[in-house]
Every structure is written in C-alpha cells, then in structure tokens.
Design an enzyme around this catalytic site. Structure first.
Site, PDB file in Angstrom:
ATOM      1  N   ARG A  95       0.818  -1.202   0.000  1.00 19.51           N
ATOM      2  CA  ARG A  95       0.000   0.000   0.000  1.00 19.51           C
ATOM      3  C   ARG A  95       0.860   1.264   0.000  1.00 19.51           C
ATOM      4  NH1 ARG A  95      -3.005   0.356   5.233  1.00 19.51           N
ATOM      5  NH2 ARG A  95      -4.639  -0.950   4.388  1.00 19.51           N
ATOM      6  N   TYR A  96       2.029   1.190   0.640  1.00 22.13           N
ATOM      7  CA  TYR A  96       2.907   2.358   0.748  1.00 22.13           C
ATOM      8  C   TYR A  96       4.165   2.091  -0.070  1.00 22.13           C
ATOM      9  CZ  TYR A  96       0.008   3.070   4.927  1.00 22.13           C
ATOM     10  OH  TYR A  96      -1.034   3.215   5.798  1.00 22.13           O
ATOM     11  N   ARG A  99       7.328   0.324   1.850  1.00 20.56           N
ATOM     12  CA  ARG A  99       7.223  -0.871   2.684  1.00 20.56           C
ATOM     13  C   ARG A  99       6.115  -1.789   2.178  1.00 20.56           C
ATOM     14  NH1 ARG A  99       5.197   3.717   4.789  1.00 20.56           N
ATOM     15  NH2 ARG A  99       3.585   3.747   6.387  1.00 20.56           N
ATOM     16  N   CYS A 108      -2.091 -18.538  13.894  1.00 19.08           N
ATOM     17  CA  CYS A 108      -1.825 -17.665  15.042  1.00 19.08           C
ATOM     18  C   CYS A 108      -1.836 -18.516  16.314  1.00 19.08           C
ATOM     19  CB  CYS A 108      -2.906 -16.594  15.166  1.00 19.08           C
ATOM     20  SG  CYS A 108      -2.993 -15.517  13.731  1.00 19.08           S
ATOM     21  N   CYS A 112      -8.048 -13.970  17.629  1.00 17.35           N
ATOM     22  CA  CYS A 112      -8.738 -12.831  18.214  1.00 17.35           C
ATOM     23  C   CYS A 112     -10.124 -12.741  17.588  1.00 17.35           C
ATOM     24  CB  CYS A 112      -7.962 -11.549  17.923  1.00 17.35           C
ATOM     25  SG  CYS A 112      -6.215 -11.686  18.359  1.00 17.35           S
ATOM     26  N   CYS A 115     -10.384  -9.938  14.989  1.00 21.38           N
ATOM     27  CA  CYS A 115      -9.318  -9.840  13.978  1.00 21.38           C
ATOM     28  C   CYS A 115      -9.831  -9.277  12.664  1.00 21.38           C
ATOM     29  CB  CYS A 115      -8.714 -11.213  13.736  1.00 21.38           C
ATOM     30  SG  CYS A 115      -7.501 -11.224  12.407  1.00 21.38           S
ATOM     31  N   ARG A 117      -8.481  -9.800   9.868  1.00 20.93           N
ATOM     32  CA  ARG A 117      -8.290 -10.809   8.814  1.00 20.93           C
ATOM     33  C   ARG A 117      -8.962 -12.113   9.195  1.00 20.93           C
ATOM     34  NH1 ARG A 117      -2.274  -9.593   8.702  1.00 20.93           N
ATOM     35  NH2 ARG A 117      -2.226  -7.679   7.481  1.00 20.93           N
ATOM     36  N   ASP A 277     -11.188  -2.365  13.216  1.00 21.17           N
ATOM     37  CA  ASP A 277     -11.549  -2.469  11.799  1.00 21.17           C
ATOM     38  C   ASP A 277     -12.901  -3.172  11.684  1.00 21.17           C
ATOM     39  OD1 ASP A 277      -9.146  -1.354  10.714  1.00 21.17           O
ATOM     40  OD2 ASP A 277      -8.128  -3.220  11.250  1.00 21.17           O
ATOM     41  N   ASP A 314      -7.331   2.697  10.349  1.00 20.04           N
ATOM     42  CA  ASP A 314      -6.986   2.208   9.023  1.00 20.04           C
ATOM     43  C   ASP A 314      -8.238   2.468   8.186  1.00 20.04           C
ATOM     44  OD1 ASP A 314      -5.737   0.903   6.916  1.00 20.04           O
ATOM     45  OD2 ASP A 314      -4.806  -0.538   8.289  1.00 20.04           O
ATOM     46  N   LYS A 321      -3.442   4.294   7.006  1.00 22.82           N
ATOM     47  CA  LYS A 321      -3.662   4.572   8.429  1.00 22.82           C
ATOM     48  C   LYS A 321      -3.437   6.058   8.712  1.00 22.82           C
ATOM     49  CE  LYS A 321      -1.977   0.037   9.962  1.00 22.82           C
ATOM     50  NZ  LYS A 321      -1.402  -0.443   8.693  1.00 22.82           N
TER      51      LYS A 321
END
Ligand SMILES: *Cc1c(COP(=O)(O)O)cnc(C)c1O
Ligand code: SF4
Length: 355
Positions: A95-96, A99, A108, A112, A115, A117, A277, A314, A321
């Site tokens: 996206r940037y 990076r 994981c 969570c 989450c 994702r 999110d 975000d 963000k």
C-alpha cells in the site's frame, strides 16, 4: 490423578465442545458456535486459558467465540482494510511505496475474535508453499523502492526457527531492504516458543529487526511472558506494542493506563492503538472514535509520555492509516489546551499563513 473426563488445563482449546467442557461457553449455544466455527477459527492456548476468570472478562472476550459473530452489521466488510485488492502476488500486500507486508502463514497462537483478517486466518493451510514464497521474494527483489518488509500473517513467530530463519536469510540478501519488522502475539500468548533457536533465527547482520507485540490488557503480561520479552530485548531487538481499542477489554482510562504502563515497564514502547476495523461479526467490540479520543485525553499528563501510543484508523477500503488525535491545538491555531482541558493563548500567535 485427574479423572479421564476432567478437562486438561494444558491443551489449546479449539472446539465448541472443549469450550463447553471448560465452562467457557453455554451448552445452549453449541449449535450457534458450531456455525461460527465453520467461518472462524478458535484457539485458546494454555497461557490465556489460565488467565480467564470469567468468559466475559478482558481475556475471555478476546478469544472465546460468541454466537454474535454470526451477525454482520451493515457497515462491516469481509476485507475491511482492502488488503485483497492491494496484493500483487499471494503473500504480499503493498500500500505504501517504501514498505510491504509479507504474510508467510495464516496460523496464530490464538484467534482474536475482533481480527481484521478473521476470514483468512486459521490453522489449516495458508502457509505459502515454496513456489509461492519464491514468487513473493521475487516481487520484493524486483521492487527497489521497498526498504522495509513487515512480516505478518497470521503470526510469523508460529513458524519453526528453521523456516523463519530461511525467510529472513533470503530477505537479508535483498540489498534495498534495510529493515525487517515482525508483528506477533507469540511473546505473551505462547512465550514457550521464544526459544534460543528462534532468537538465533531472528538475528540479522545487516538489517534492523523490530518486533511489534500485540497486547490488549495488562493481565496478558504473565511471568513467562515478561521473561520472553526480556530474552528478546537482550538480543538487541527493540520491541513496540500495538493494541486494539475494544469494548469490554480496554475501554476505560484505567485499563489503558494499566496496559501501556505494563508495556513500558517491560521495555515495550506503545506504538499504535488501533481503532477497530469493521470485520464481520465484530460489532460487540466497537468503541466510537469520539470515545477513544476522550479516553486518550484522559491519559495525557497522567502517564509517562513513553506510554502514549498513536491512536490510528486504518481507513476502510485500503486508503491507509491516519492518526485520530486527540488534538490540542485549536483549528484557528490561536489557543492550545493543556492536559486538564484549560485553554492557553499561543505566544507568539500562530496565525494562518493563508491558503
Ligand atoms: C499497517 C500497514 C503497514 C504499516 O504501516 P505503518 O504505519 O508503517 O506501521 C504497511 N502496509 C500495509 C498494507 C499496512 O496495512
Ligand atoms: S494474532 Fe493478529 S492475525 Fe492472528 S487472529 Fe489475532 S489479530 Fe488476527
């Protein structure tokens, strides 16, 4: 000897049956939880299981699935921050300009319930195979503007030391990459994985390694977790903290104070406090931005400046963000508020340059 039916406290709980057996879910909810399990993975590792006093406490809420997850609020989206659209090859999100994310796996230590994702993460699959990993590395090699690679997933510290070491050695051979960042919950959620072998694998010669540890409540900082963080810092790896603002978990000034103080006292600099999110079935965790700004304002002046994270959104849709404040400068830039809310005139007056 425990009887055969007594639940073990040293296993990772993954199924509605195991949750019910441990008193973490109601038998009446079994059918709904079986439906939740079709879409979203569950894992409650022993470290977290031991911390849960009640299913609705700040630890339980983060990891115990709820029938509420079957309900999608009108504003929720399957890909809340647009990762899928920004993926040039599997395993990369870009996206940037400077990076990119590299997601080598989707496993994981725990899942969570909030989450972003959550549609994708889980114990089955998601591990980039040799060919896919090679394509992702090739993409990084051919994009010379990329200076920083952010290993995320899933949780990169769930990789074996050998596999992680292999990926990091490949990244080290890419000249334009100067910095590698790893995002992980492992140091506090599964501290036994922070072995000498894993840390040997994380040692980089030429590049800077940064570790960002996800934690949302001070109770996550157990003895073994604190020891794992100490071992990491001793290896010369700077550790940052990232958290999500969550209803019922850390939605008070005192909970945030406890969390960020625990981070600082364990050599972890709070980096981001994320606004939730809008992933499907997560509305029970939602805290409005106005309330988040008020909570952070309540911390200003009360805790060391080291304990102050940037509160970020975000922007849904993949727009990036941005910090959410709180702001202390008046829009017309003639006054500034102090931590207690009193206004002061700026000297000299910082007037509009006009545009
Ligand atoms: C969050 C994110 C990053 C990292 O952003 P920082 O502000 O540098 O922490 C990079 N790429 C993508 C796609 C992201 O979502
Ligand atoms: S550890 Fe991160 S990627 Fe894994 S379930 Fe939690 S928020 Fe999602």
């Amino acid at each position: 000897m425990p009887s055969r039916s007594s639940p073990s406290r040293n296993e990772t709980l993954r199924t509605p049956g195991a949750l019910i057996e441990h008193g973490l879910a109601r038998p009446d909810d079994r059918a709904a939880l079986e439906r939740v399990a079709q879409d979203y993975a569950t894992a409650i590792p022993p470290t977290f299981l031991h911390l849960i006093e009640r299913p609705d406490d700040p630890i339980g809420l983060q990891v115990i699935p709820s029938p509420d997850e079957l309900e999608m609020a009108p504003y929720e989206r399957e890909d809340p921050i647009g990762d899928d659209a920004l993926s040039p090859v599997p395993g990369i999100v870009h996206r940037y300009a400077d990076r990119a994310l590299l997601k080598p796996l989707l496993i994981c230590p725990l899942y969570c319930r909030f989450c972003f994702r959550r549609e994708h993460v889980g114990p089955d699959g998601g591990l980039l195979d040799e060919a896919a990993l090679e394509r992702a590395l090739e993409w990084l090699r051919s994009h010379e503007a990329i200076r920083e690679v952010i290993l995320t997933g899933g949780d990169p510290l769930m990789l074996s030391p050998r596999r992680l070491g292999y990926i990091l050695r490949e990244l080290e051979n890419i000249e334009h990459i100067t910095t590698v960042r790893i995002h992980s919950r492992v140091p506090l959620a599964a501290p036994e994985r922070i072995t000498d072998d894993l840390m040997d694998a994380m040692e980089l010669e030429r590049q800077a390694m940064w570790l960002v540890v996800h934690a949302n409540h001070e109770r996550e900082f157990t003895e073994t977790g604190r020891a794992a963080l100490r071992r990491i810092v001793r290896r010369g790896i700077p550790v940052l903290g990232q958290s999500v603002l969550l209803r019922g978990v850390n939605d008070s000034v005192s909970a945030l104070e406890g969390l960020f103080r625990a981070m600082v006292e364990n050599r972890m600099k709070p980096y981001y406090l994320h606004q939730l999110d809008p992933a499907p079935g997560t509305s029970r965790f939602y805290v409005p931005i106005t309330e988040g700004r008020r909570l952070l304002a309540g911390l200003r002046g009360r805790v060391t400046g080291l304990a102050w994270p940037t509160y970020v959104l975000d922007i849904p849709g993949g727009h990036g963000k941005v910090p959410l404040g709180p702001d202390y400068l008046e829009t017309e830039k003639r006054t500034v508020s102090d931590p207690s809310g009193k206004r002061h005139t700026l000297l000299p007056p910082d007037t509009h340059s006009g545009n």
